[in-house]
Scaffold this active site. Structure first.
Site, short mmCIF file in Angstrom:
data_model
loop_
_atom_site.label_atom_id
_atom_site.label_comp_id
_atom_site.label_asym_id
_atom_site.label_seq_id
_atom_site.Cartn_x
_atom_site.Cartn_y
_atom_site.Cartn_z
N LYS A 290 1.48 0.16 5.69
CA LYS A 290 0.80 0.15 6.95
C LYS A 290 0.61 1.53 7.47
CE LYS A 290 3.34 1.20 10.25
NZ LYS A 290 3.32 2.42 10.90
N ALA B 7 8.66 7.11 6.43
CA ALA B 7 7.53 7.93 6.34
C ALA B 7 6.30 7.67 7.18
CB ALA B 7 6.76 7.82 4.78
N ALA C 192 7.69 -3.70 5.81
CA ALA C 192 6.75 -4.52 5.17
C ALA C 192 7.59 -5.23 4.07
CB ALA C 192 5.60 -3.46 4.26
N ASP D 157 7.58 -3.60 13.82
CA ASP D 157 6.67 -3.52 12.93
C ASP D 157 6.62 -4.64 12.06
OD1 ASP D 157 5.48 -1.30 14.05
OD2 ASP D 157 6.09 0.11 12.45
#
Length: 313
Positions: free
Chosen positions: A24, A120, A127, A159
């Site tokens: 992402k 990061a 994900a 997310d």
């Protein structure tokens, strides 16, 4: 599970299948406020690479009795997960949460092939969790309504819902408000991570201190015409920013070093940090240009993690 999510499942000849968990990238990120529970209210434009982590699913344990959840870790960045207790891995949590929702035993054999760096600003863990929900829904032949899958994803992390489709999206609230975005363009992308850990909580704390030190308003003003922002890369560059970049650089100067390298060694179209760092990305005319820049990074900075790919249509 809708057709878009089903299309992310790729079968293998041996009866197993895999789901890719792409990186992402926050093309911009603005901080609009903070809720009483500590969560920050954001607006962002998410784009996703083609490549990323890979989750392999094997049906070998489906007929065993009781729970039988096997999670094997592999890949070039597996060492970053060595200190993590398996039960704390988001893939493990996603499997347990989905099984509890469906009222079935949690039986699965999953291999997480880790290519993306952790912590990061690339949503790697989110994900992976989203890919786990998609893969296990397929493995267990579940027909989970999209709204329920969204709620399960949100319970795993802010997310994760956006990572389910891995398509461009405007993101609002704490990550739960999603609006499909049409970029209308594609670009090559190079992502660099100097292999430095940044805690998201520390970066948000730095955001508050940074604004106070410079006597800036405590939060950003929301964009009123989001559609105009993503018409082209130039509009993105002029009208948006990553509001966490300056405080992140104060905590991790290597972000500035990575940005400086790309600034001096390539002809980019957009250059900024993703998420809460410490990854920096640059957009280029096409993937071939991105590949050339990535080779240059590997030659001169072999200690950095780097990936070239493509985003957009």
């Amino acid at each position: 599970m809708n057709d878009l999510l089903k299309s992310r499942v790729t079968p293998s000849p041996d009866g197993s299948f895999f789901v890719t968990a792409p990186a992402k990238v926050n093309l911009f990120l603005h901080v609009l406020g903070r809720r009483d529970d500590g969560y920050h209210l954001l607006e962002s434009l998410f784009a996703f690479t083609r490549r990323g982590d890979i989750l392999h699913f094997r049906p070998s344990v489906l007929h065993e009795s009781g729970d039988s959840l096997e999670l094997v870790l592999s890949g070039p960045n597996v060492d970053a997960l060595a200190a993590c207790v398996p039960e704390d891995n988001l893939v493990h949590r996603a499997a347990r949460t989905l099984a509890d929702y469906a009222g079935i035993p949690c039986r699965a054999s999953i291999e997480l092939e880790k290519h993306l760096p952790t912590s990061a600003g690339l949503g790697g863990g989110s994900a992976d969790a989203a890919a786990a929900l998609i893969g296990l829904s397929h493995l267990w032949d579940l027909n989970v309504p999209d709204a329920d899958l969204h709620e399960i994803a949100l319970s795993l992390g802010a997310d994760v819902p956006a990572c389910l489709s891995s398509t461009p999206q405007f993101v609002g609230g704490i990550g739960e408000r999603l609006q499909p975005a049409s970029l209308g363009w594609s670009a090559g992308i190079v992502i660099i991570n100097p292999r430095k850990f940044l805690a998201t909580a520390d970066v948000f704390g730095g955001f508050k201190a940074f604004r106070e030190q410079r006597r800036l308003p405590p939060f950003d003003v929301a964009i009123t015409d989001l559609a105009s922002v993503c018409k082209n890369i130039e509009m993105l560059d002029v009208m948006t920013s990553n509001s966490l970049q300056d405080p992140a650089v104060q905590l991790c100067p290597e972000i500035m070093e990575a940005e400086r390298f790309l600034r001096l060694n390539s002809q980019y179209e957009l250059l900024r940090m993703s998420g809460s760092g410490a990854s920096v990305f640059a957009l280029y005319h096409d993937k071939q240009a991105a590949d050339a820049v990535a080779r240059r990074v590997r030659e001169h900075k072999p200690e950095w993690w780097v990936m070239a790919d493509q985003i957009g249509e």
